[in-house]
Design an enzyme around this catalytic site. Structure first.
Site, PDB file in Angstrom:
ATOM      1  N   ASP A  41       0.901  -1.203  -0.015  1.00  0.00           N
ATOM      2  CA  ASP A  41       0.075   0.083   0.117  1.00  0.00           C
ATOM      3  C   ASP A  41       0.997   1.250   0.121  1.00  0.00           C
ATOM      4  O   ASP A  41       1.579   1.537   0.936  1.00  0.00           O
ATOM      5  CB  ASP A  41      -1.044  -0.149   1.210  1.00  0.00           C
ATOM      6  CG  ASP A  41      -1.973   1.159   1.266  1.00  0.00           C
ATOM      7  OD1 ASP A  41      -1.720   2.177   0.424  1.00  0.00           O
ATOM      8  OD2 ASP A  41      -2.896   0.978   1.833  1.00  0.00           O
ATOM      9  N   HIS A  42       0.855   1.942  -1.242  1.00  0.00           N
ATOM     10  CA  HIS A  42       1.859   3.036  -1.370  1.00  0.00           C
ATOM     11  C   HIS A  42       1.383   4.237  -0.525  1.00  0.00           C
ATOM     12  O   HIS A  42       2.025   5.199  -0.315  1.00  0.00           O
ATOM     13  CB  HIS A  42       1.804   3.409  -2.495  1.00  0.00           C
ATOM     14  CG  HIS A  42       3.202   3.903  -3.158  1.00  0.00           C
ATOM     15  ND1 HIS A  42       4.300   4.136  -2.177  1.00  0.00           N
ATOM     16  CD2 HIS A  42       3.878   4.227  -4.400  1.00  0.00           C
ATOM     17  CE1 HIS A  42       5.393   4.503  -2.704  1.00  0.00           C
ATOM     18  NE2 HIS A  42       5.200   4.778  -4.209  1.00  0.00           N
ATOM     19  N   ARG A  43       0.417   4.319   0.258  1.00  0.00           N
ATOM     20  CA  ARG A  43      -0.179   5.318   1.214  1.00  0.00           C
ATOM     21  C   ARG A  43       0.844   5.384   2.354  1.00  0.00           C
ATOM     22  O   ARG A  43       1.223   6.572   3.040  1.00  0.00           O
ATOM     23  CB  ARG A  43      -1.412   5.198   1.509  1.00  0.00           C
ATOM     24  CG  ARG A  43      -2.374   5.337   0.528  1.00  0.00           C
ATOM     25  CD  ARG A  43      -3.853   5.206   1.179  1.00  0.00           C
ATOM     26  NE  ARG A  43      -4.027   3.780   1.649  1.00  0.00           N
ATOM     27  CZ  ARG A  43      -5.269   3.111   1.759  1.00  0.00           C
ATOM     28  NH1 ARG A  43      -6.360   4.359   2.157  1.00  0.00           N
ATOM     29  NH2 ARG A  43      -5.351   2.081   2.342  1.00  0.00           N
TER      30      ARG A  43
ATOM     31  N   VAL B  59       3.691   2.835   2.848  1.00  0.00           N
ATOM     32  CA  VAL B  59       4.839   2.192   2.517  1.00  0.00           C
ATOM     33  C   VAL B  59       5.485   2.617   1.203  1.00  0.00           C
ATOM     34  O   VAL B  59       4.953   2.697   0.055  1.00  0.00           O
ATOM     35  CB  VAL B  59       4.549   0.670   2.075  1.00  0.00           C
ATOM     36  CG1 VAL B  59       5.932  -0.119   1.917  1.00  0.00           C
ATOM     37  CG2 VAL B  59       4.019  -0.062   3.393  1.00  0.00           C
TER      38      VAL B  59
END
Length: 463
Positions: free
Chosen positions: A433-435, A437
């Site tokens: 999850d790029h939010r 990580v």
């Protein structure tokens, strides 16, 4: 004939077998009208959006009516079976009221009783008290004898044939995995309870059947074969596990911004270690395969990079850092994809992790995974390699920040020590999850897992 009064009839309602579930489908009835049932006896199997669960009846009596046929979806709280509690075993209950000392013996009876696998299912409030059941005293109708025998771990005996061996549920699962009949095991535990050591001792003369090195999750049911009998198409209702999976994947894919990174790694040394561990006396009787070491490698990588083990709280606009790892293992079953998890996997030794993996896979293969086993996961592993696939771009399990996909392990030409040699190679894919990580953190986790699998001695130096 005595006329049954409404007061003598107990209505057993569909319980909430998970958190917030509103309905369940009746898959199979194990009893019919006229059958005698006893407190704790499984009367039916139902499927929710999360798993298939067996429902035990909480009192004694005679089945009066089944309100719904198999295949019916019933709302939680709706009565599904009526039982006349004045007939059958219930009529004898007053004569069998235990004396005060009997309640002290109740803990000894618990290993013999079938433990409900329900979430939110309370203890029965009837006056009936659980007592140790002796084979000749148990009344089981003929159609249910085979089922009761199977529940007691005897595939070919009835309850009346012999007493049920005393063993805790994990020991029973271990015995089933090793193909050991508990009735033939000599107990060494207190009060005649069979221990893990007893099961291992009984299994020693007979080598346990080993699965394929990479086949660590149950294979999916074969796809339906087209008959081409003139039917142009078949419509299959979306329900149960498939319906829940679809909703969860859509929600995850369009809520969490996914990023996937890949790495191809030489796992020859890991495969050699797997073979060595199979011969280790500390690992005898346990499931030892590449997935075990991959799981351990991921746990070590999380310990070195704890930021990956978190979740995004949209409502409170917070990142929730988890200080424990409930390791999910994606399993393909005939009912669809489920992801049970190993609770507190970060605290387990390698033998303990192997035991937990074995129990998880065996339970999933039998279709008996409980809803509780699929809740609270933090990070997941999906082993697509069992299907011969090199890798994939996995979608996050809802509420988690990372998922590791493991590809097929194949013998490939590889540059090793300056020379091209045949080596065991696989490709790993990590979605996150790029939010919460970023690329650096995700890359470090994936690189650590790859480094451990390439040099498994790092499991010791980095742990």
């Amino acid at each position: 004939m005595t006329t049954m009064t409404e007061a003598s009839v107990r209505e057993f309602k569909m319980p909430d077998v998970g958190e917030g579930l509103t309905e369940a489908e009746i898959l199979k009835w194990y009893v019919q009208p006229g059958d005698t049932v006893t407190d704790g006896q499984v009367v039916c199997e139902v499927e929710t959006a999360k798993a298939a669960v067996e429902l035990p009846i909480p009192y004694d009596g005679v089945v009066r009516e089944l309100h719904f046929p198999e295949g019916t979806t019933v709302d939680v709280g709706t009565s599904i079976i009526a039982v006349d509690v004045t007939g059958g075993a219930a009529a004898e209950a007053p004569a069998e009221q235990p004396e005060p000392a009997a309640e002290e013996a109740e803990p000894e009876a618990k290993p013999q009783g079938r433990q409900p696998v329900l979430v939110g299912y309370g203890v029965a409030t009837s006056s009936t008290k659980r007592r140790p059941r002796k084979g000749p005293e148990v009344t089981v109708p003929a159609p249910a004898q085979a089922i009761q025998a199977e529940l007691n771990g005897h595939g070919h005996d009835t309850v009346a044939d012999r007493p049920r061996p005393l063993a805790k549920p994990p020991v029973r699962k271990l015995a089933k995995d090793l193909g050991v009949d508990l009735a033939t095991v000599h107990p060494s535990g207190p009060d005649g309870i069979i221990t893990r050591e007893d099961v291992h001792a009984a299994a020693t003369p007979m080598p346990a059947e080993q699965p394929a090195p990479v086949a660590t999750v149950p294979a999916a049911a074969p796809a339906p074969v087209a008959s081409y009998d003139g039917t142009r198409e078949t419509r299959i209702p979306v329900k149960g596990v498939r319906k829940a999976t679809a909703a969860a994947m859509v929600g995850s894919a369009f809520t969490a911004p996914h990023v996937t990174e890949f790495v191809t790694v030489d796992v020859t040394r890991t495969m050699k270690l797997v073979e060595e561990l199979k011969q280790d006396k500390e690992m005898q009787g346990l499931r030892v395969n590449p997935l075990l070491l991959i799981a351990k490698a991921l746990l070590v990588a999380i310990k070195r990079n704890p930021g990956i083990n978190a979740s995004w709280d949209e409502a409170n606009q917070e990142i929730v850092q988890k200080h424990y790892v409930n390791l999910g293992i994606a399993a393909a079953t005939p009912r669809g994809l489920i992801v049970p998890n190993i609770k507190d996997a970060h605290d387990k030794t390698l033998p303990q992790l192997a035991e937990a993996l074995g129990e998880l896979v065996a339970t999933a293969r039998e279709g008996k995974t409980s809803p509780a086993a699929m809740q609270g996961g933090t990070v997941t592993i999906t082993n697509v390699g069992v299907f011969g696939v090199d890798t994939g771009t996995p979608i996050l399990n809802p509420g988690e920040s990372a998922i590791l996909a493991v590809g097929a392990i194949k013998l490939q030409p590889w540059v090793h020590k300056g020379k091209v040699k045949p080596r065991q190679v696989t490709t790993l894919a990590l979605s996150f999850d790029h939010r919460l990580v970023d690329g650096e953190l995700g890359s470090k986790v994936l690189a650590d897992v790859a480094a451990i699998l390439e040099q498994p001695k790092r499991l010791i130096t980095w742990a």
